[in-house]
Scaffold this motif. Sequence first.
Motif, PDB file in Angstrom:
ATOM      1  N   THR A 180       0.856  -1.193   0.000  1.00  0.00           N
ATOM      2  CA  THR A 180       0.000   0.000   0.000  1.00  0.00           C
ATOM      3  C   THR A 180       0.886   1.235   0.000  1.00  0.00           C
ATOM      4  O   THR A 180       2.106   1.140   0.167  1.00  0.00           O
ATOM      5  CB  THR A 180      -0.939   0.050   1.226  1.00  0.00           C
ATOM      6  OG1 THR A 180      -0.129   0.107   2.398  1.00  0.00           O
ATOM      7  CG2 THR A 180      -1.836  -1.173   1.297  1.00  0.00           C
ATOM      8  N   VAL A 181       0.253   2.369  -0.163  1.00  0.00           N
ATOM      9  CA  VAL A 181       0.987   3.640  -0.142  1.00  0.00           C
ATOM     10  C   VAL A 181       0.542   4.395   1.105  1.00  0.00           C
ATOM     11  O   VAL A 181      -0.639   4.628   1.314  1.00  0.00           O
ATOM     12  CB  VAL A 181       0.704   4.480  -1.404  1.00  0.00           C
ATOM     13  CG1 VAL A 181       1.438   5.804  -1.347  1.00  0.00           C
ATOM     14  CG2 VAL A 181       1.069   3.711  -2.649  1.00  0.00           C
ATOM     15  N   ARG A 182       1.527   4.754   1.947  1.00  0.00           N
ATOM     16  CA  ARG A 182       1.255   5.559   3.156  1.00  0.00           C
ATOM     17  C   ARG A 182       2.250   6.714   3.181  1.00  0.00           C
ATOM     18  O   ARG A 182       3.451   6.481   3.113  1.00  0.00           O
ATOM     19  CB  ARG A 182       1.425   4.715   4.423  1.00  0.00           C
ATOM     20  CG  ARG A 182       0.305   3.783   4.678  1.00  0.00           C
ATOM     21  CD  ARG A 182       0.383   3.204   6.093  1.00  0.00           C
ATOM     22  NE  ARG A 182      -0.324   1.963   6.126  1.00  0.00           N
ATOM     23  CZ  ARG A 182       0.129   0.828   6.636  1.00  0.00           C
ATOM     24  NH1 ARG A 182       1.317   0.796   7.178  1.00  0.00           N
ATOM     25  NH2 ARG A 182      -0.595  -0.254   6.595  1.00  0.00           N
ATOM     26  N   GLY A 183       1.719   7.903   3.311  1.00  0.00           N
ATOM     27  CA  GLY A 183       2.587   9.080   3.366  1.00  0.00           C
ATOM     28  C   GLY A 183       3.477   9.200   2.144  1.00  0.00           C
ATOM     29  O   GLY A 183       4.605   9.662   2.241  1.00  0.00           O
ATOM     30  N   ARG A 209       4.800   6.800   0.486  1.00  0.00           N
ATOM     31  CA  ARG A 209       5.798   5.717   0.401  1.00  0.00           C
ATOM     32  C   ARG A 209       5.091   4.385   0.250  1.00  0.00           C
ATOM     33  O   ARG A 209       4.008   4.167   0.809  1.00  0.00           O
ATOM     34  CB  ARG A 209       6.645   5.702   1.667  1.00  0.00           C
ATOM     35  CG  ARG A 209       7.445   6.994   1.837  1.00  0.00           C
ATOM     36  CD  ARG A 209       8.223   6.993   3.105  1.00  0.00           C
ATOM     37  NE  ARG A 209       9.130   5.847   3.125  1.00  0.00           N
ATOM     38  CZ  ARG A 209       9.950   5.567   4.100  1.00  0.00           C
ATOM     39  NH1 ARG A 209       9.985   6.352   5.163  1.00  0.00           N
ATOM     40  NH2 ARG A 209      10.735   4.531   4.073  1.00  0.00           N
ATOM     41  N   TYR A 210       5.721   3.488  -0.469  1.00  0.00           N
ATOM     42  CA  TYR A 210       5.194   2.130  -0.625  1.00  0.00           C
ATOM     43  C   TYR A 210       5.602   1.312   0.585  1.00  0.00           C
ATOM     44  O   TYR A 210       6.799   1.213   0.900  1.00  0.00           O
ATOM     45  CB  TYR A 210       5.719   1.488  -1.919  1.00  0.00           C
ATOM     46  CG  TYR A 210       5.185   2.175  -3.151  1.00  0.00           C
ATOM     47  CD1 TYR A 210       3.954   1.853  -3.676  1.00  0.00           C
ATOM     48  CD2 TYR A 210       5.913   3.178  -3.789  1.00  0.00           C
ATOM     49  CE1 TYR A 210       3.446   2.500  -4.782  1.00  0.00           C
ATOM     50  CE2 TYR A 210       5.430   3.829  -4.904  1.00  0.00           C
ATOM     51  CZ  TYR A 210       4.189   3.478  -5.390  1.00  0.00           C
ATOM     52  OH  TYR A 210       3.700   4.121  -6.504  1.00  0.00           O
ATOM     53  N   VAL A 211       4.639   0.719   1.268  1.00  0.00           N
ATOM     54  CA  VAL A 211       4.935  -0.120   2.446  1.00  0.00           C
ATOM     55  C   VAL A 211       4.197  -1.431   2.333  1.00  0.00           C
ATOM     56  O   VAL A 211       3.226  -1.570   1.645  1.00  0.00           O
ATOM     57  CB  VAL A 211       4.522   0.604   3.768  1.00  0.00           C
ATOM     58  CG1 VAL A 211       5.408   1.815   4.001  1.00  0.00           C
ATOM     59  CG2 VAL A 211       3.082   1.024   3.743  1.00  0.00           C
TER      60      VAL A 211
END
Length: 195
Positions: free
Chosen positions: A188-191, A193-195
């Motif tokens: 997923t993308v958070r902030g 960034r890909y995490v």
Amino acid sequence: DRSAPQHALPFEHVLDAVASHAAGPLGADALRARLPADDVAWVEGELAVVAEGLAVLRRGDQYDVRGVPEIRGALSRLRVEGSVLETAELAAVRTTLVAGREVAQEVERQREACPRVALLRAEPADRAIERMLELAVGDDNELLDSASPALAAARRDVHAARDRLIRRLEQLLREADTSAVPGGARVTVRGGRYV
């Protein structure tokens, strides 16, 4: 002596009192910038305009006028070739154009009852400019895909590339050592960034 009242109200106080009833900060600023005048004919003409406006209020009607945002700085920058406006500034210009059109309609509506006020009416800007801004900038000041076909295509390309990247990262997760990656893990993308 009637020429020098003992309890004269300072002119600035009068301007502040009138400015407090302005539809917005620009109107209030314009009122506060007024200077005393001694041209009797001009003053009588201005008072006749005010009397027309007061007559509208006395009969229970009103002028529907909204305040407008400050756009002088943005408009000044547009005089420089190659300048651009931020989306919030474009939205402010759109709001000002809408308000100008509405004021012109209000003055026209009151034309018969207020002929002196009607003389102050300015022709509103071309409605096509307003429509272009409506298509370009959303109510939340976001640049819309409808702003240009190239922008819409670029955003589609970015979303497609992001989806391809996420699929590739998920494939790498599935191929990785299963003891190091929890089952069902997804990218997923958070902030940003890909995490």
